[in-house]
Design an enzyme around this catalytic site. Structure first.
Site: not given
Ligand code: ITT
Length: 192
Positions: A10, A39, A68
């Site tokens: 990540t 992706e 994800d």
């Molecule tokens: P990686 O792919 O590098 O792991 P990312 O932030 O792009 O990081 P995701 O594609 O899984 O990860 O996106 C998930 C998004 O959903 C994240 O950027 C947040 O905006 C939101 N999100 C997920 N879990 C969350 C949480 O526990 N609290 C707040 N927002 C969350």
């Protein structure tokens, strides 16, 4: 297995802190690793996480996790869901509050899919937490949409909670807990 390090693919520092908060309790240390993730376009977070993990087999050390996650809002038919990272970057929490202006049904859920790659095989674990979108953003802990999400049974947003409190109930903690149970059952991991 004997390994006590779990690699986490990540670039999101908030995820790293939370995965550490859960896995450290079971004797694992978490090592973040940046690798290009393929992706997959899919509405199902499980498919996205599994596909990304499978593309990394043999390229990075094991055991590794790809995670994800996303926010699914009922009245918006699950939006932003798998597009949460992009929506957060573009319209952010302010944009979501704007879309929700005047909405009576504020129900939403966070979903997390953790894909664990161990011995060249990928296993996926899912966690969810139900709640509501708040009227305004509150708190500055956590990351992403935390300031606008109030889990059911609580009056605080995730961003008003300590990391320990959030990790007792979060979608991520639930998926990770299932992963730890799996490691205990199937591999009899000594340090769990
Ligand atoms: P990686 O792919 O590098 O792991 P990312 O932030 O792009 O990081 P995701 O594609 O899984 O990860 O996106 C998930 C998004 O959903 C994240 O950027 C947040 O905006 C939101 N999100 C997920 N879990 C969350 C949480 O526990 N609290 C707040 N927002 C969350």
């Amino acid at each position: 297995m004997g390994a006590s390090v779990v690699y986490l693919v990540t670039k999101n520092a908030g995820k790293v802190r939370e995965v550490e908060a859960v896995l450290n309790k079971y004797g694992f240390s978490v090592s973040p690793i940046e690798a290009r993730k393929e992706e997959l376009q899919s509405d199902l977070l499980e498919h996205v996480a599994k596909y990304a993990a499978e593309q990394l087999i043999g390229k990075i050390p094991e055991p590794f996790i790809v995670e994800d996650s996303g926010l699914f809002i009922n009245i918006l038919n699950g939006f932003p869901g798998p597009y949460s990272a992009y929506v957060y970057k573009t319209i952010g929490t302010w944009g979501i509050l704007k879309l929700m202006e005047g909405a009576v049904d504020r129900g939403a859920k966070f979903v997390c899919a953790v894909a664990l790659c161990l011995n060249g095989r990928v296993h996926v674990f899912r966690g969810e937490v139900e709640g509501e979108i708040s009227i305004r953003a509150r708190g500055d802990a956590g990351f992403g949409f935390d300031p606008i999400f109030v889990p059911f049974g609580y009056s605080k947003t995730f961003a008003e909670m300590s990391i320990e409190e959030k990790c007792m109930i979060s979608h991520r903690a639930k998926a990770l807990q299932l992963m730890v149970n799996y490691l205990i059952q199937v591999y009899g991991v000594k340090n769990v």
